[in-house]
Write a protein that holds these residues in place. Structure first.
Motif, PDB file in Angstrom:
ATOM      1  N   ALA A  74      55.651  68.596  27.171  1.00  0.00           N
ATOM      2  CA  ALA A  74      55.197  69.707  28.007  1.00  0.00           C
ATOM      3  C   ALA A  74      55.520  69.456  29.475  1.00  0.00           C
ATOM      4  O   ALA A  74      55.957  70.361  30.203  1.00  0.00           O
ATOM      5  CB  ALA A  74      53.694  69.927  27.817  1.00  0.00           C
ATOM      6  N   LEU A  75      55.320  68.216  29.922  1.00  0.00           N
ATOM      7  CA  LEU A  75      55.655  67.875  31.310  1.00  0.00           C
ATOM      8  C   LEU A  75      57.151  68.030  31.569  1.00  0.00           C
ATOM      9  O   LEU A  75      57.563  68.628  32.575  1.00  0.00           O
ATOM     10  CB  LEU A  75      55.231  66.439  31.609  1.00  0.00           C
ATOM     11  N   ALA A  76      57.955  67.465  30.664  1.00  0.00           N
ATOM     12  CA  ALA A  76      59.403  67.480  30.869  1.00  0.00           C
ATOM     13  C   ALA A  76      59.963  68.894  30.858  1.00  0.00           C
ATOM     14  O   ALA A  76      60.782  69.270  31.714  1.00  0.00           O
ATOM     15  CB  ALA A  76      60.089  66.627  29.804  1.00  0.00           C
ATOM     16  N   VAL A  77      59.522  69.725  29.903  1.00  0.00           N
ATOM     17  CA  VAL A  77      60.067  71.081  29.811  1.00  0.00           C
ATOM     18  C   VAL A  77      59.545  71.944  30.956  1.00  0.00           C
ATOM     19  O   VAL A  77      60.263  72.818  31.455  1.00  0.00           O
ATOM     20  CB  VAL A  77      59.748  71.697  28.432  1.00  0.00           C
ATOM     21  N   PHE A  78      58.329  71.707  31.402  1.00  0.00           N
ATOM     22  CA  PHE A  78      57.793  72.471  32.532  1.00  0.00           C
ATOM     23  C   PHE A  78      58.573  72.165  33.806  1.00  0.00           C
ATOM     24  O   PHE A  78      58.848  73.062  34.623  1.00  0.00           O
ATOM     25  CB  PHE A  78      56.318  72.157  32.729  1.00  0.00           C
ATOM     26  N   GLN A  79      58.960  70.892  33.970  1.00  0.00           N
ATOM     27  CA  GLN A  79      59.774  70.528  35.129  1.00  0.00           C
ATOM     28  C   GLN A  79      61.122  71.242  35.099  1.00  0.00           C
ATOM     29  O   GLN A  79      61.632  71.669  36.140  1.00  0.00           O
ATOM     30  CB  GLN A  79      59.975  69.016  35.171  1.00  0.00           C
ATOM     31  N   GLN A  80      61.701  71.392  33.910  1.00  0.00           N
ATOM     32  CA  GLN A  80      62.988  72.068  33.780  1.00  0.00           C
ATOM     33  C   GLN A  80      62.868  73.580  33.971  1.00  0.00           C
ATOM     34  O   GLN A  80      63.736  74.213  34.582  1.00  0.00           O
ATOM     35  CB  GLN A  80      63.591  71.776  32.404  1.00  0.00           C
ATOM     36  N   GLU A  81      61.796  74.168  33.450  1.00  0.00           N
ATOM     37  CA  GLU A  81      61.678  75.624  33.408  1.00  0.00           C
ATOM     38  C   GLU A  81      61.058  76.226  34.665  1.00  0.00           C
ATOM     39  O   GLU A  81      61.269  77.404  34.950  1.00  0.00           O
ATOM     40  CB  GLU A  81      60.832  76.025  32.191  1.00  0.00           C
ATOM     41  N   ARG A  82      60.291  75.457  35.384  1.00  0.00           N
ATOM     42  CA  ARG A  82      59.569  75.997  36.531  1.00  0.00           C
ATOM     43  C   ARG A  82      60.534  76.573  37.570  1.00  0.00           C
ATOM     44  O   ARG A  82      61.408  75.887  38.075  1.00  0.00           O
ATOM     45  CB  ARG A  82      58.707  74.905  37.173  1.00  0.00           C
ATOM     46  N   GLY A  95      68.428  72.113  29.884  1.00  0.00           N
ATOM     47  CA  GLY A  95      67.566  70.935  29.730  1.00  0.00           C
ATOM     48  C   GLY A  95      66.336  71.239  28.899  1.00  0.00           C
ATOM     49  O   GLY A  95      65.927  70.430  28.059  1.00  0.00           O
ATOM     50  N   GLY A  96      65.728  72.395  29.136  1.00  0.00           N
ATOM     51  CA  GLY A  96      64.546  72.780  28.375  1.00  0.00           C
ATOM     52  C   GLY A  96      64.844  72.927  26.900  1.00  0.00           C
ATOM     53  O   GLY A  96      64.055  72.525  26.037  1.00  0.00           O
ATOM     54  N   ARG A  97      65.986  73.502  26.570  1.00  0.00           N
ATOM     55  CA  ARG A  97      66.353  73.679  25.160  1.00  0.00           C
ATOM     56  C   ARG A  97      66.682  72.337  24.500  1.00  0.00           C
ATOM     57  O   ARG A  97      66.402  72.151  23.308  1.00  0.00           O
ATOM     58  CB  ARG A  97      67.538  74.633  25.059  1.00  0.00           C
ATOM     59  N   ALA A  98      67.278  71.416  25.257  1.00  0.00           N
ATOM     60  CA  ALA A  98      67.544  70.088  24.703  1.00  0.00           C
ATOM     61  C   ALA A  98      66.231  69.369  24.386  1.00  0.00           C
ATOM     62  O   ALA A  98      66.097  68.717  23.338  1.00  0.00           O
ATOM     63  CB  ALA A  98      68.374  69.270  25.690  1.00  0.00           C
ATOM     64  N   ILE A  99      65.259  69.485  25.286  1.00  0.00           N
ATOM     65  CA  ILE A  99      63.939  68.893  25.031  1.00  0.00           C
ATOM     66  C   ILE A  99      63.299  69.542  23.815  1.00  0.00           C
ATOM     67  O   ILE A  99      62.674  68.874  22.982  1.00  0.00           O
ATOM     68  CB  ILE A  99      63.045  69.051  26.277  1.00  0.00           C
ATOM     69  N   ALA A 100      63.456  70.864  23.694  1.00  0.00           N
ATOM     70  CA  ALA A 100      62.881  71.581  22.546  1.00  0.00           C
ATOM     71  C   ALA A 100      63.455  71.075  21.234  1.00  0.00           C
ATOM     72  O   ALA A 100      62.724  70.903  20.247  1.00  0.00           O
ATOM     73  CB  ALA A 100      63.134  73.081  22.698  1.00  0.00           C
ATOM     74  N   MET A 101      64.756  70.809  21.189  1.00  0.00           N
ATOM     75  CA  MET A 101      65.370  70.300  19.962  1.00  0.00           C
ATOM     76  C   MET A 101      64.782  68.946  19.578  1.00  0.00           C
ATOM     77  O   MET A 101      64.497  68.693  18.397  1.00  0.00           O
ATOM     78  CB  MET A 101      66.890  70.197  20.153  1.00  0.00           C
ATOM     79  N   GLY A 102      64.593  68.090  20.572  1.00  0.00           N
ATOM     80  CA  GLY A 102      63.994  66.790  20.285  1.00  0.00           C
ATOM     81  C   GLY A 102      62.566  66.906  19.783  1.00  0.00           C
ATOM     82  O   GLY A 102      62.154  66.191  18.863  1.00  0.00           O
ATOM     83  N   MET A 103      61.804  67.822  20.364  1.00  0.00           N
ATOM     84  CA  MET A 103      60.416  67.990  19.943  1.00  0.00           C
ATOM     85  C   MET A 103      60.325  68.610  18.555  1.00  0.00           C
ATOM     86  O   MET A 103      59.402  68.316  17.785  1.00  0.00           O
ATOM     87  CB  MET A 103      59.663  68.832  20.972  1.00  0.00           C
TER      88      MET A 103
END
Length: 219
Positions: A134-142, A177-185
């Motif tokens: 959540a932290l990582a994707v929020f940093q990318q999406e904000r 970046g957000g989508r890459a994090i989503a794939m990992g999650m």
């Protein structure tokens, strides 16, 4: 028989301190992401401390490689999780299984059954992975154009729906970046959900089997 190799002794001595260091790393990263009004000096201090902690993780990785006596390519293949947590230090807290082993080595026999340990490991790993994701994707999406994730609460909701494999689709990453994090999650959520489901099912089968063995034979 306990493993008394140099590599095992190193792990037993360093696992708990490095786990605590990983929690500090996660807390500092959360501070940098969530504290918008943090003074520049404090943000710099957080960043420098995170770099120092990452260097500790890297030194630990190199020491494990040195003590293993393996060639580096083979070490990378056989210690995949170690390699991942050095590249992505936010995932270091997920190493709770060797942490538990290190604690039990000092205290004696495990107090929880195998099934309870698997469920506890997977549950704690899910919480840590969800928070870090959540932290990582929020940093990318904000602030990204067209982003539907506007607050950290949105990021937590998205992480929960992603890890549980529900995927409502009301909040979706729009950045690369957000989508890459989503794939990992997604992959992590499937693995953890499978571990919990499989362990719980096995535990139920054992209980039913015991109940069946206790019943008197039918005449």
């Amino acid at each position: 028989m306990d493993d008394d190799s140099p590599s095992a002794r190193w792990e037993q001595r360093t696992e708990i301190p490095l786990f605590l260091a990983s929690l500090v790393f996660l807390a500092l990263y959360a501070t940098r992401v969530l504290a918008d009004g943090l003074p520049t000096g404090w943000r710099t201090l957080c960043w420098v401390t995170m770099v120092v902690l990452w260097m500790l993780f890297a030194v630990d990785y190199l020491m494990r490689w040195h003590l293993s006596g393996q060639r580096f390519p083979r070490f990378v293949r056989t210690h995949f999780l170690h390699t991942v947590v050095v590249i992505l230090p936010l995932l270091r807290p997920l190493r709770i299984v060797p942490l538990y082993d290190a604690i039990q080595h000092r205290q004696g026999e495990p107090r929880l059954s195998l099934h309870a340990r698997v469920i506890a490991y997977a549950s704690l790993s899910t919480l840590l992975l969800g928070f870090a994701g959540a932290l990582a994707v929020f940093q990318q999406e904000r602030g990204a154009p067209g982003a539907t994730m506007r607050t950290f609460g949105d990021a937590v909701w998205w992480a929960a729906s992603t890890l549980s494999t529900v995927g409502y689709g009301d909040i979706t990453p729009v950045t690369t970046g957000g989508r890459a994090i989503a794939m990992g999650m997604m992959a992590g959520g499937l693995a953890l959900l499978g571990a919990v489901t499989g362990s719980f099912s096995s535990w139920l089968l054992q209980i039913f089997s015991r109940e069946s063995d206790k019943r008197p034979p039918e005449s």
